[in-house]
Design an enzyme around this catalytic site. Structure first.
Site, PDB file in Angstrom:
ATOM      1  N   HIS A  27       0.836  -1.214   0.000  1.00 49.65           N
ATOM      2  CA  HIS A  27       0.000   0.000   0.000  1.00 49.65           C
ATOM      3  C   HIS A  27       0.867   1.259   0.000  1.00 49.65           C
ATOM      4  O   HIS A  27       0.715   2.154   0.831  1.00 49.65           O
ATOM      5  CB  HIS A  27      -0.944  -0.002   1.201  1.00 49.65           C
ATOM      6  CG  HIS A  27      -1.914  -1.146   1.200  1.00 49.65           C
ATOM      7  ND1 HIS A  27      -2.933  -1.250   0.282  1.00 49.65           N
ATOM      8  CD2 HIS A  27      -1.993  -2.255   1.985  1.00 49.65           C
ATOM      9  CE1 HIS A  27      -3.622  -2.358   0.509  1.00 49.65           C
ATOM     10  NE2 HIS A  27      -3.062  -2.984   1.526  1.00 49.65           N
ATOM     11  N   GLU A  50      -1.219  -6.487  -3.357  1.00 51.84           N
ATOM     12  CA  GLU A  50      -2.426  -5.771  -3.787  1.00 51.84           C
ATOM     13  C   GLU A  50      -2.412  -5.337  -5.242  1.00 51.84           C
ATOM     14  O   GLU A  50      -3.448  -4.896  -5.754  1.00 51.84           O
ATOM     15  CB  GLU A  50      -2.688  -4.561  -2.883  1.00 51.84           C
ATOM     16  CG  GLU A  50      -1.722  -3.408  -3.032  1.00 51.84           C
ATOM     17  CD  GLU A  50      -0.505  -3.512  -2.130  1.00 51.84           C
ATOM     18  OE1 GLU A  50       0.221  -2.519  -2.011  1.00 51.84           O
ATOM     19  OE2 GLU A  50      -0.286  -4.598  -1.548  1.00 51.84           O
ATOM     20  N   SER A  81     -22.291   7.284  -8.828  1.00 44.71           N
ATOM     21  CA  SER A  81     -21.496   8.137  -7.950  1.00 44.71           C
ATOM     22  C   SER A  81     -21.454   9.566  -8.498  1.00 44.71           C
ATOM     23  O   SER A  81     -20.661   9.889  -9.381  1.00 44.71           O
ATOM     24  CB  SER A  81     -20.077   7.584  -7.807  1.00 44.71           C
ATOM     25  OG  SER A  81     -19.326   8.368  -6.916  1.00 44.71           O
ATOM     26  N   VAL A 117     -13.952   2.114  -1.571  1.00 43.54           N
ATOM     27  CA  VAL A 117     -13.469   2.560  -2.878  1.00 43.54           C
ATOM     28  C   VAL A 117     -12.010   2.149  -3.052  1.00 43.54           C
ATOM     29  O   VAL A 117     -11.187   2.348  -2.159  1.00 43.54           O
ATOM     30  CB  VAL A 117     -13.589   4.087  -3.023  1.00 43.54           C
ATOM     31  CG1 VAL A 117     -13.028   4.543  -4.354  1.00 43.54           C
ATOM     32  CG2 VAL A 117     -15.056   4.503  -2.878  1.00 43.54           C
ATOM     33  N   ILE A 129      -8.811   2.878   4.260  1.00 39.73           N
ATOM     34  CA  ILE A 129      -7.831   3.624   5.045  1.00 39.73           C
ATOM     35  C   ILE A 129      -6.396   3.222   4.697  1.00 39.73           C
ATOM     36  O   ILE A 129      -5.467   4.036   4.801  1.00 39.73           O
ATOM     37  CB  ILE A 129      -8.104   3.449   6.559  1.00 39.73           C
ATOM     38  CG1 ILE A 129      -7.272   4.445   7.386  1.00 39.73           C
ATOM     39  CG2 ILE A 129      -7.891   2.018   7.008  1.00 39.73           C
ATOM     40  CD1 ILE A 129      -7.616   5.886   7.142  1.00 39.73           C
ATOM     41  N   ASP A 130      -6.168   1.973   4.263  1.00 42.33           N
ATOM     42  CA  ASP A 130      -4.826   1.545   3.848  1.00 42.33           C
ATOM     43  C   ASP A 130      -4.299   2.386   2.694  1.00 42.33           C
ATOM     44  O   ASP A 130      -3.085   2.543   2.533  1.00 42.33           O
ATOM     45  CB  ASP A 130      -4.846   0.074   3.406  1.00 42.33           C
ATOM     46  CG  ASP A 130      -4.475  -0.856   4.547  1.00 42.33           C
ATOM     47  OD1 ASP A 130      -3.836  -0.388   5.504  1.00 42.33           O
ATOM     48  OD2 ASP A 130      -4.811  -2.044   4.483  1.00 42.33           O
TER      49      ASP A 130
END
Length: 369
Positions: free
Chosen positions: A96, A118, A220, A239, A269-270
């Protein structure tokens, strides 16, 4: 190759990068596996379990870092671990980096080959190593939100599913990926009224196909976001833009329109979080209040269910890790593993991370001066 497994030192992180079963596979492929003492205890795996699998137990993390050609972790290294970085070390873990410039620069300075779970892809263009943790985080998000809606926890005193003669709780989810889908499943299962806000039409169609009239789907837009948060008892940020910092969809000012005692859960939050008021919290003190809205922003939510999370994660990461161990840098010829490469030979090679951290500017600055 010498593969190292260390104990996670992030606060209240109980997951581990390899199970004893994974160790057996590395040994079977003729690799040596070094395991830090008690590395797997938080996930229910003893030192004896690893020894039986063929690993060597090492009493200090520093020795594992020193001897290993590849370190397999769960979370990004913390500052205390930067001193162990060395040239040509392969680091295989969640990174991240879009939200962590300091770590990125340290990896670059020490010429670590950093491969991030990721951003590894599959043939469908999905993120297979991120998916299991996203699924767990999405489900935990609703569990935690339901708990903190309770009056003794500071919430509004709302039962998400309601009962006969009462209104159901309102759950609003930003994002329709793996996190959003699993959060939706949990919220619908509890009987809440659920709204999913997403910019991709095909994703919204998928939610409509699966949940039909049980879920409201909205595109959105600024207006849809602002109107939806007014009615929300629970707001879940799910998101993800691979490699990039999460967009800020809700400002501090917007919170004034939310109900007193409502709950925000920021699963993004990551990647910096998708609410302006988000900041990283930990399992021992997971919430704080801004404008009478409870914020839950734990950066390693799946760590709370460490056994389930470890088994789910390693079932996916094992084959990629084995390919890296078996082939070394030649594994980067696999385009999916190559997509996981974030830092290599002193450079940040992930375009999205470069943009998020302004590393384009850094490159130009170095060239000029």
């Amino acid at each position: 190759m010498v593969v190292g497994l260390i104990k996670e030192i992030k606060k209240h992180e109980y997951r581990v990068g390899l199970t004893p079963s994974c160790v057996k596979e590395y040994i079977k492929n003729k690799h040596e596996v070094l395991v830090e003492l008690d590395a797997g205890v938080g996930s229910g795996f003893s030192n004896k379990d690893y020894e039986k699998a063929g690993a060597k137990i090492i009493n200090k993390a520093s020795k594992v870092w020193q001897k290993a050609d590849m370190i397999v972790k769960v979370k990004e290294p913390l500052q205390e671990e930067y001193k162990y970085f060395k040239k040509d070390l392969i680091l295989f873990t969640y990174l991240h980096l879009a939200a962590n410039k300091e770590l990125t620069l340290e990896l670059m300075k020490n010429k670590v080959t950093a491969i991030a779970y990721e951003t590894i892809t599959d043939n469908d263009g999905a993120l297979p190593c991120l998916k299991p943790m996203s699924e767990i985080a999405g489900r935990i998000a609703v569990q935690e939100a339901a708990k903190y809606l309770e009056k003794p926890m500071g919430g509004r005193g709302v039962l998400l599913g309601g009962v006969t003669g009462t209104k159901r709780g309102e759950v609003v989810i930003f994002g329709g990926g793996a996190v959003g889908m699993n959060a939706c499943k949990m919220a619908v299962g509890l009987g809440a009224n659920v709204t999913v806000i997403e910019k991709n039409a095909k994703t919204l169609e998928r939610f409509d196909d699966i949940f039909a009239s049980k879920v409201t789907t909205l595109f959105s837009t600024t207006n849809n976001i602002k109107e939806s948060i007014k009615k929300a008892d629970v707001l879940i940020g799910a998101v993800l833009i691979p490699g990039l910092s999460a967009p800020k969809l809700v400002t501090k000012k917007d919170l004034k329109s939310m109900k007193k005692g409502s709950v925000i859960v920021d699963v993004a939050i990551d990647q910096g979080g998708c609410f302006e008021t988000s900041k990283i919290t930990y399992h021992d003190n997971p919430t704080y209040v801004v404008n009478d809205v409870i914020h839950y922003c734990v950066a390693n939510m799946p760590g709370a269910v460490s056994l389930t999370s470890t088994l789910a994660l390693t079932s996916i990461t094992l084959n990629y890790g084995l390919e890296i161990a078996n082939k070394g840098l030649d594994a980067l010829n696999n385009p999916h593993i190559n997509n996981g490469l974030n830092v290599f030979n002193g450079k940040c090679v992930n375009e999205a991370v470069k943009v998020s951290l302004d590393l384009w500017f850094l490159k130009i600055f170095v060239q000029l001066f």
